[in-house]
Motif scaffolding. Structure first.
Motif, PDB file in Angstrom:
ATOM      1  N   LEU A  74     -12.051  -4.926  -6.641  1.00  0.00           N
ATOM      2  CA  LEU A  74     -10.768  -5.282  -6.025  1.00  0.00           C
ATOM      3  C   LEU A  74     -10.950  -5.271  -4.515  1.00  0.00           C
ATOM      4  O   LEU A  74     -11.510  -4.325  -3.974  1.00  0.00           O
ATOM      5  N   TYR A  75     -10.479  -6.322  -3.861  1.00  0.00           N
ATOM      6  CA  TYR A  75     -10.676  -6.429  -2.422  1.00  0.00           C
ATOM      7  C   TYR A  75      -9.348  -6.291  -1.700  1.00  0.00           C
ATOM      8  O   TYR A  75      -8.321  -6.787  -2.150  1.00  0.00           O
ATOM      9  N   GLY A  76      -9.385  -5.612  -0.562  1.00  0.00           N
ATOM     10  CA  GLY A  76      -8.166  -5.491   0.228  1.00  0.00           C
ATOM     11  C   GLY A  76      -8.508  -5.242   1.676  1.00  0.00           C
ATOM     12  O   GLY A  76      -9.668  -5.028   2.032  1.00  0.00           O
ATOM     13  N   ARG A 125      -3.806   1.227  -9.439  1.00  0.00           N
ATOM     14  CA  ARG A 125      -4.270  -0.036  -8.863  1.00  0.00           C
ATOM     15  C   ARG A 125      -4.925  -0.893  -9.946  1.00  0.00           C
ATOM     16  O   ARG A 125      -4.640  -2.077 -10.063  1.00  0.00           O
ATOM     17  N   LEU A 183      -4.468 -11.893   0.782  1.00  0.00           N
ATOM     18  CA  LEU A 183      -5.004 -10.604   1.211  1.00  0.00           C
ATOM     19  C   LEU A 183      -4.050  -9.908   2.172  1.00  0.00           C
ATOM     20  O   LEU A 183      -3.919  -8.686   2.168  1.00  0.00           O
ATOM     21  N   ASP A 243      -1.714  -5.302  -1.488  1.00  0.00           N
ATOM     22  CA  ASP A 243      -2.589  -4.150  -1.333  1.00  0.00           C
ATOM     23  C   ASP A 243      -4.032  -4.537  -1.613  1.00  0.00           C
ATOM     24  O   ASP A 243      -4.925  -4.231  -0.838  1.00  0.00           O
ATOM     25  N   CYS A 244      -4.260  -5.191  -2.733  1.00  0.00           N
ATOM     26  CA  CYS A 244      -5.611  -5.665  -3.013  1.00  0.00           C
ATOM     27  C   CYS A 244      -5.523  -6.873  -3.930  1.00  0.00           C
ATOM     28  O   CYS A 244      -4.489  -7.132  -4.547  1.00  0.00           O
ATOM     29  N   ARG A 299       0.839  -1.200   0.000  1.00  0.00           N
ATOM     30  CA  ARG A 299       0.000   0.000   0.000  1.00  0.00           C
ATOM     31  C   ARG A 299       0.873   1.248   0.000  1.00  0.00           C
ATOM     32  O   ARG A 299       0.566   2.228  -0.677  1.00  0.00           O
ATOM     33  N   GLU A 319     -14.162  -3.579  -0.189  1.00  0.00           N
ATOM     34  CA  GLU A 319     -14.068  -3.458  -1.625  1.00  0.00           C
ATOM     35  C   GLU A 319     -13.468  -2.075  -1.865  1.00  0.00           C
ATOM     36  O   GLU A 319     -13.999  -1.080  -1.391  1.00  0.00           O
ATOM     37  N   LEU A 320     -12.342  -1.998  -2.577  1.00  0.00           N
ATOM     38  CA  LEU A 320     -11.585  -0.747  -2.563  1.00  0.00           C
ATOM     39  C   LEU A 320     -11.973   0.234  -3.660  1.00  0.00           C
ATOM     40  O   LEU A 320     -11.696   1.417  -3.562  1.00  0.00           O
TER      41      LEU A 320
END
Lengths: 257, 379
Positions: B376-378, B138, B330, B334-335, B115, B367-368
């Protein structure tokens, strides 16, 4: 004595040609190094200073002349002795070529001999496949698109169309891709996942740029606010229903691609 | 959660050996796998620096930077170290069993590093006047196919993400080949002297303090990178500074610091321009930038440690068969996109989407992007 020197230099030149051929034919570094050790004398310790310099200049220019692509600097350092300042040597070569119709240029990836831009027309008249210096013959529309992509990259065809105020056809993108000036980058997270286009290394080479930072007038465009995506613009688009069009268009994109 | 709280409460109150033994016995099955991590407290006020201080002074800046770096250092060594006595330790009992094993870094360090890398890349892209922001970077990194040409910002991002690879581990050899790989991320011209860069990194001497060493190396690197385009050389110098600092602090791998804050308006001198390695007061700017960057990183580490605790606490509730590798992924990036998780864990595409939906419902990941698709999940 002079005759001897001449003979020696032609021999050296031949050796030089052989070495550069070898470099071109097989890219393996091991082979070139061995070649250099066995039959190539880079240092030329037995020549007087001035003559050695001329010889080095000749070698470097010949190697660049014979190479099909730009020659990297580290390749050139193999041709000259350790005592040689390559920058001075290259600027001497440039001085030598001042009156000639071609010049030594530094492009992305190394050095290249190029015909000067003002002879481009003369070369194109013959139309015998010779590559003229400068960009390939682009239509005004194509050169607009490639310029826009260079400044706005990564950017989609939709965005380019919005900038131009008219539809940018896929044929334009296709012909630029055929020239190798642009490439398809990542897909954008929009409905239809259209490609975002980016410029290639060949783009830099063709237009004689060392990096993207050398694009002209980048600060002026920035001050004019042309390089940012402004929030208000995006909202306005939504308000006028521009987004709906966008949503439809890229889907066609995917079918074709 | 309640149980954990009461545990620490007992722990803090009673130091009697008997109670401890009892507790240890009661959980003897999991005792070997216990993960203890620091509870990350907010920074003390004195470490934040006076907000209104106008005069820039070397010792102030270095004091602040040193204070926060020491705290961060503690976090970066808190991973598998069970005997972190004296700290209020919080059990992440039932934590994932394989995380942090063999390294002393905490479980969430991968997410922290990546990140920060994203932040650094976004800051550099702004410096280089590219159009890509964090979201675009990203997307370009995590959604692009294998054959996609890299975007200009994507190249910068790749350089900063390089810190998380095995090659960048400090015990690995930082030689000319390593420098070459890094320089290729940025497409620096092929003739720059990587040997000299590697030598510069090696010789960072031990008698000067780490901040000054970082500043000096970045300033000297600029001379070696003469032939590169100026902005690329500057970014590479910032990258080298982080490498030198991490080496001097003996961290397992560098964290991207300097680039995240060097362009911040509060760091610049009175003239308002961005500090450059060629400036006479570069050392001072570097110290201020590190102080600020370390503060930001500390706050981020606090947030990520809480989130990783939540994630690890819900991990046993996940019923998907191969959830463990996804949780691992995860924590280390970052994601993650659902497609990538599916590939890494050997799940079907749909199963991985369902897994992420469940994780979001449990509040363990976010969810970013805020998009309904291409998610994209992080942490």
């Amino acid at each position: 004595m002079k005759g001897y020197a001449d003979m020696r230099s032609t021999k050296a030149a031949r050796a030089d040609g052989a070495a550069s051929d070898e470099t071109r034919a097989r890219r393996s570094p091991c082979a070139t190094v061995r070649g250099g050790d066995l039959l190539f004398d880079a240092d030329l310790v037995d020549l007087p200073q001035a003559m050695r310099w001329r010889e080095w200049m000749g070698r470097v220019e010949a190697a660049i002349f014979a190479s099909p692509t730009a020659v990297a600097r580290e390749a050139l350092t193999k041709l000259v002795g350790r005592a040689c300042n390559l920058d001075d040597l290259l600027s001497d070569i440039r001085d030598d070529l001042r009156t000639r119709p071609y010049e030594l240029v530094h492009v992305a990836g190394g050095y290249q001999l190029r015909t000067k831009a003002r002879y481009a027309d003369a070369i194109r008249v013959l139309n015998n496949g010779a590559r003229a210096a400068g960009p390939p013959a682009l239509t005004p529309n194509e050169s607009f698109v490639v310029t826009a992509i260079a400044y706005l990259q990564p950017t989609t065809r939709t965005e380019l169309s919005q900038l131009a105020g008219r539809e940018i056809s896929r044929d334009v993108i296709g012909s630029l891709r055929a020239h190798g000036l642009i490439a398809a980058g990542p897909r954008v997270a929009m409905p239809g996942a259209p490609y975002a286009y980016v410029t290639t290394k060949r783009f830099l080479e063709v237009f004689g740029l060392a990096s993207l930072r050398d694009l002209p007038d980048i600060e002026k465009l920035e001050d004019a606010g042309l390089l940012q995506r402004s929030a208000s613009e995006i909202e306005l688009d939504g308000m006028f229903g521009v987004e709906d069009e966008d949503a439809v268009e890229p889907v066609e994109d995917v079918e074709v691609d | 959660m309640l149980e954990i709280d009461s545990d620490t409460f007992v722990d803090a109150r009673s130091s009697s050996r008997a109670t401890k033994n009892q507790r240890a016995q009661s959980r003897s099955d999991t005792a070997a796998d216990l993960q203890k991590s620091l509870e990350i407290q907010p920074l003390p006020r004195w470490a934040k620096g006076a907000a209104g201080a106008q005069d820039r002074r070397q010792d102030d800046a270095q004091f602040l930077a040193g204070a926060v770096l020491a705290l961060l250092d503690q976090i970066l060594r808190s991973g598998a170290d069970v005997s972190s006595a004296g700290n209020r330790a919080v059990d992440v009992s039932s934590a994932g069993k394989n995380f942090g094993e063999g390294s002393s870094e905490p479980v969430f360090v991968g997410a922290l590093r990546q990140r920060l890398a994203l932040r650094a890349a976004a800051a550099c892209a702004a410096m280089a006047r590219l159009r890509e922001d964090e979201g675009a970077l990203r997307d370009a990194e995590h959604l692009a196919g294998v054959d996609a040409a890299p975007t200009p910002g994507g190249r910068l991002h790749c350089l900063w993400r390089f810190f998380a690879t095995r090659q960048a581990q400090i015990d690995a050899r930082l030689d000319a080949a390593f420098m070459r790989t890094a320089a290729d991320c940025l497409e620096l011209p092929p003739h720059i002297d990587c040997e000299a860069l590697a030598a510069l990194l090696q010789e960072a001497s031990t008698h000067e303090n780490p901040l000054n060493a970082a500043a000096r190396v970045s300033a000297r690197a600029l001379h070696i990178l003469d032939d590169a385009p100026q902005i690329d050389a500057e970014i590479f110098a910032l990258w080298l500074a982080d490498l030198v600092l991490a080496r001097r602090l003996a961290w397992a791998a560098p964290l991207p610091f300097l680039a995240t804050t060097i362009a911040h308006p509060s760091i610049g001198s009175a003239t308002g321009r961005r500090p450059r390695p060629s400036d006479p007061d570069w050392c001072l700017s570097v110290a201020y930038a590190y102080a600020r960057a370390a503060q930001d990183a500390y706050a981020l580490a606090g947030e990520l440690s809480r989130r990783s605790e939540t994630l690890l606490s819900v991990a046993p509730k996940l019923r998907a068969k191969r959830a463990a590798p996804v949780v691992d992924l995860l924590l280390s990036d970052d994601c993650v996109s659902a497609a990538r998780a599916a590939k890494a864990a050997g799940l079907s595409d749909r199963a991985s989407r369902r897994l992420f939906d469940r994780l979001v419902a449990l509040g363990a990941v976010r969810e970013l992007t805020g998009r309904p698709n291409f998610r994209l999940y992080g942490l």
